[in-house]
Design a protein around this motif. Sequence first.
Motif, PDB file in Angstrom:
ATOM      1  N   VAL A 115       0.852  -1.156  -0.058  1.00  0.00           N
ATOM      2  CA  VAL A 115      -0.110   0.084  -0.134  1.00  0.00           C
ATOM      3  C   VAL A 115       0.992   1.311   0.008  1.00  0.00           C
ATOM      4  CG1 VAL A 115      -1.759  -1.189   1.104  1.00  0.00           C
ATOM      5  CG2 VAL A 115      -0.305  -0.059   2.560  1.00  0.00           C
ATOM      6  N   ASP A 116       0.204   2.485  -0.228  1.00  0.00           N
ATOM      7  CA  ASP A 116       0.786   3.701  -0.218  1.00  0.00           C
ATOM      8  C   ASP A 116       1.602   3.850   1.335  1.00  0.00           C
ATOM      9  OD1 ASP A 116      -1.615   4.220   1.010  1.00  0.00           O
ATOM     10  OD2 ASP A 116      -1.775   6.170   0.179  1.00  0.00           O
ATOM     11  N   ARG A 117       0.777   3.562   2.194  1.00  0.00           N
ATOM     12  CA  ARG A 117       1.230   3.647   3.705  1.00  0.00           C
ATOM     13  C   ARG A 117       0.620   2.761   4.631  1.00  0.00           C
ATOM     14  NH1 ARG A 117       0.821   7.954   7.682  1.00  0.00           N
ATOM     15  NH2 ARG A 117      -0.734   8.891   6.240  1.00  0.00           N
ATOM     16  N   ALA A 118       1.495   1.899   5.218  1.00  0.00           N
ATOM     17  CA  ALA A 118       0.726   1.065   6.195  1.00  0.00           C
ATOM     18  C   ALA A 118       0.447   1.516   7.448  1.00  0.00           C
ATOM     19  CB  ALA A 118       1.656  -0.098   6.238  1.00  0.00           C
ATOM     20  N   THR A 119      -0.589   2.283   7.583  1.00  0.00           N
ATOM     21  CA  THR A 119      -0.793   3.191   8.958  1.00  0.00           C
ATOM     22  C   THR A 119      -1.277   2.296   9.943  1.00  0.00           C
ATOM     23  OG1 THR A 119      -3.074   3.833   8.315  1.00  0.00           O
ATOM     24  CG2 THR A 119      -1.304   5.350   7.522  1.00  0.00           C
ATOM     25  N   GLU A 120      -1.261   2.612  11.209  1.00  0.00           N
ATOM     26  CA  GLU A 120      -2.115   1.729  12.312  1.00  0.00           C
ATOM     27  C   GLU A 120      -3.448   1.878  12.112  1.00  0.00           C
ATOM     28  OE1 GLU A 120      -2.643  -0.725  15.169  1.00  0.00           O
ATOM     29  OE2 GLU A 120      -0.669  -0.297  14.450  1.00  0.00           O
ATOM     30  N   GLN A 121      -4.073   2.901  11.805  1.00  0.00           N
ATOM     31  CA  GLN A 121      -5.547   2.852  11.645  1.00  0.00           C
ATOM     32  C   GLN A 121      -5.820   1.559  10.329  1.00  0.00           C
ATOM     33  OE1 GLN A 121      -7.193   6.354  10.069  1.00  0.00           O
ATOM     34  NE2 GLN A 121      -9.042   5.785  10.106  1.00  0.00           N
ATOM     35  N   THR A 139      -5.172 -11.940  11.060  1.00  0.00           N
ATOM     36  CA  THR A 139      -3.925 -11.556  11.951  1.00  0.00           C
ATOM     37  C   THR A 139      -2.972 -10.880  11.080  1.00  0.00           C
ATOM     38  OG1 THR A 139      -4.242 -13.568  13.242  1.00  0.00           O
ATOM     39  CG2 THR A 139      -2.130 -12.229  13.362  1.00  0.00           C
ATOM     40  N   VAL A 140      -2.679  -9.419  11.240  1.00  0.00           N
ATOM     41  CA  VAL A 140      -2.093  -8.581  10.472  1.00  0.00           C
ATOM     42  C   VAL A 140      -0.578  -8.547  11.003  1.00  0.00           C
ATOM     43  CG1 VAL A 140      -1.777  -6.190   9.483  1.00  0.00           C
ATOM     44  CG2 VAL A 140      -3.960  -7.185   9.879  1.00  0.00           C
ATOM     45  N   GLU A 141       0.401  -8.508  10.275  1.00  0.00           N
ATOM     46  CA  GLU A 141       1.702  -8.095  10.477  1.00  0.00           C
ATOM     47  C   GLU A 141       2.292  -7.127   9.579  1.00  0.00           C
ATOM     48  OE1 GLU A 141       6.178 -10.664  10.457  1.00  0.00           O
ATOM     49  OE2 GLU A 141       4.287 -11.480   9.849  1.00  0.00           O
ATOM     50  N   ARG A 142       2.838  -6.012  10.128  1.00  0.00           N
ATOM     51  CA  ARG A 142       3.298  -4.973   9.460  1.00  0.00           C
ATOM     52  C   ARG A 142       4.685  -5.344   9.220  1.00  0.00           C
ATOM     53  NH1 ARG A 142       3.143   1.389  11.848  1.00  0.00           N
ATOM     54  NH2 ARG A 142       4.221   2.286   9.808  1.00  0.00           N
ATOM     55  N   LEU A 143       5.299  -5.360   7.977  1.00  0.00           N
ATOM     56  CA  LEU A 143       6.393  -5.670   7.628  1.00  0.00           C
ATOM     57  C   LEU A 143       7.221  -4.561   7.523  1.00  0.00           C
ATOM     58  CD1 LEU A 143       5.707  -8.321   4.894  1.00  0.00           C
ATOM     59  CD2 LEU A 143       5.994  -8.941   7.258  1.00  0.00           C
ATOM     60  N   ASP A 144       6.868  -3.483   6.927  1.00  0.00           N
ATOM     61  CA  ASP A 144       7.430  -2.116   6.811  1.00  0.00           C
ATOM     62  C   ASP A 144       6.436  -1.100   6.528  1.00  0.00           C
ATOM     63  OD1 ASP A 144       7.041  -2.134   4.024  1.00  0.00           O
ATOM     64  OD2 ASP A 144       8.853  -3.090   3.752  1.00  0.00           O
ATOM     65  N   GLU A 145       7.011   0.056   6.145  1.00  0.00           N
ATOM     66  CA  GLU A 145       6.111   1.109   5.987  1.00  0.00           C
ATOM     67  C   GLU A 145       4.908   0.942   4.817  1.00  0.00           C
ATOM     68  OE1 GLU A 145       5.811   3.939   7.734  1.00  0.00           O
ATOM     69  OE2 GLU A 145       7.266   3.144   9.016  1.00  0.00           O
ATOM     70  N   ARG A 146       5.280   0.038   3.995  1.00  0.00           N
ATOM     71  CA  ARG A 146       4.168  -0.381   2.902  1.00  0.00           C
ATOM     72  C   ARG A 146       3.876  -1.475   2.503  1.00  0.00           C
ATOM     73  NH1 ARG A 146       6.435   2.039  -2.814  1.00  0.00           N
ATOM     74  NH2 ARG A 146       4.288   1.822  -3.027  1.00  0.00           N
ATOM     75  N   GLU A 147       4.406  -2.549   3.386  1.00  0.00           N
ATOM     76  CA  GLU A 147       4.116  -3.946   3.225  1.00  0.00           C
ATOM     77  C   GLU A 147       3.338  -4.593   4.488  1.00  0.00           C
ATOM     78  OE1 GLU A 147       4.873  -5.956   0.694  1.00  0.00           O
ATOM     79  OE2 GLU A 147       5.816  -4.250  -0.460  1.00  0.00           O
ATOM     80  N   LEU A 148       2.280  -5.148   4.151  1.00  0.00           N
ATOM     81  CA  LEU A 148       1.417  -6.088   5.446  1.00  0.00           C
ATOM     82  C   LEU A 148       1.198  -7.418   4.870  1.00  0.00           C
ATOM     83  CD1 LEU A 148      -1.437  -3.101   5.686  1.00  0.00           C
ATOM     84  CD2 LEU A 148       0.576  -3.844   7.396  1.00  0.00           C
ATOM     85  N   ARG A 149       1.453  -8.195   6.061  1.00  0.00           N
ATOM     86  CA  ARG A 149       1.030  -9.463   5.711  1.00  0.00           C
ATOM     87  C   ARG A 149      -0.210 -10.038   6.667  1.00  0.00           C
ATOM     88  NH1 ARG A 149       2.794 -14.484   8.199  1.00  0.00           N
ATOM     89  NH2 ARG A 149       3.132 -16.144   6.454  1.00  0.00           N
TER      90      ARG A 149
END
Length: 317
Positions: free
Chosen positions: A239-245, A255-265
């Motif tokens: 995504v453009d920005r993996a915000t907490e929201q 279950t969400v894992e934030r990999l970096d500022e733009r990547e989610l798993r």
Amino acid sequence: MAARTDAQSGWAIETEGLRKVYGRFVALEDLTLRVAPGEVFGFLGPNGAGKTTALKILLGLAAATSGSGRVLDRPVGDRAVRRHVGYLPEHFRFPDWLTGSEFVDIHGRLAGLSRTARRERVPQALATVGLTAAADKQLHTYSKGMQQRVGLAQAIVHRPTLVFLDEPTSALDPVGRRDVRNLISRLRDEGVTVFLNSHLLSEVELVCDRVAIVNHGRVVRAGALADLLAGEHVLRLTVDRATEQLCAALRAWGTVERLDERELRIVTSGPGVAPAVAAAVVAQGRQLFALIPEQHSLEEVFLGALGAAGDAEDATP
């Protein structure tokens, strides 16, 4: 069409507790498996797992120490079944003074084909494996790949009900491996059962319906290939920005894992939630650049099964 026996009323192969001991060496401990008629069955395991011993018993080339087995609804070793079985061994040595046609013709005779039937089927079998142009050349002029192809031809010339293929693509280039995959698919379409032993897991993954993984002489994992590969349902998002929201909103789907500022798993309940996940990203005002389902490879399943078996053995008192 493949030759038929009464195998269609039961399992093509069925074993229960097969055990083989050579002196103090246990080659096969407790082999229990079932292979359905008309399926492509992958038989996998590391070196020394008992695969070759199992093949020899199923083919009637060795006797089990204990346990039972049936092939085409007949007891293991039944001589009458052999006319309905084809076999390509891993380590073959063919009479190199014969031509390709002569070699395949001999195996047709051994399978009980009449001279009239062999005149039709020998050229067909050689054409199927791409050796028409080399049919009248002696086998000593064949490359290793060509010898493997002619071995496949002798395994199918009598149109068997069940074919055992032991490392059938080990000497072939990518084109040859594709041709063997096509041949296996054709055999399945004709209702032939294929029992495939191969170290090339990528090849097994492309052609097999079900697999069994053996280690130390026993099955440690078995099932439909699609089920074994399913594992967890995971989506990887860019995504453009993996915000907490955004992460909080996506937790409704797993279950969400934030990999970096733009990547989610996201580990989800199933692959069908992908459209809803994409819609949730957009609803949060974010841009979605990629949504890719992750899938386990057969290699991961294979190594995981061997690791779990090893852990279980280590825990045994």
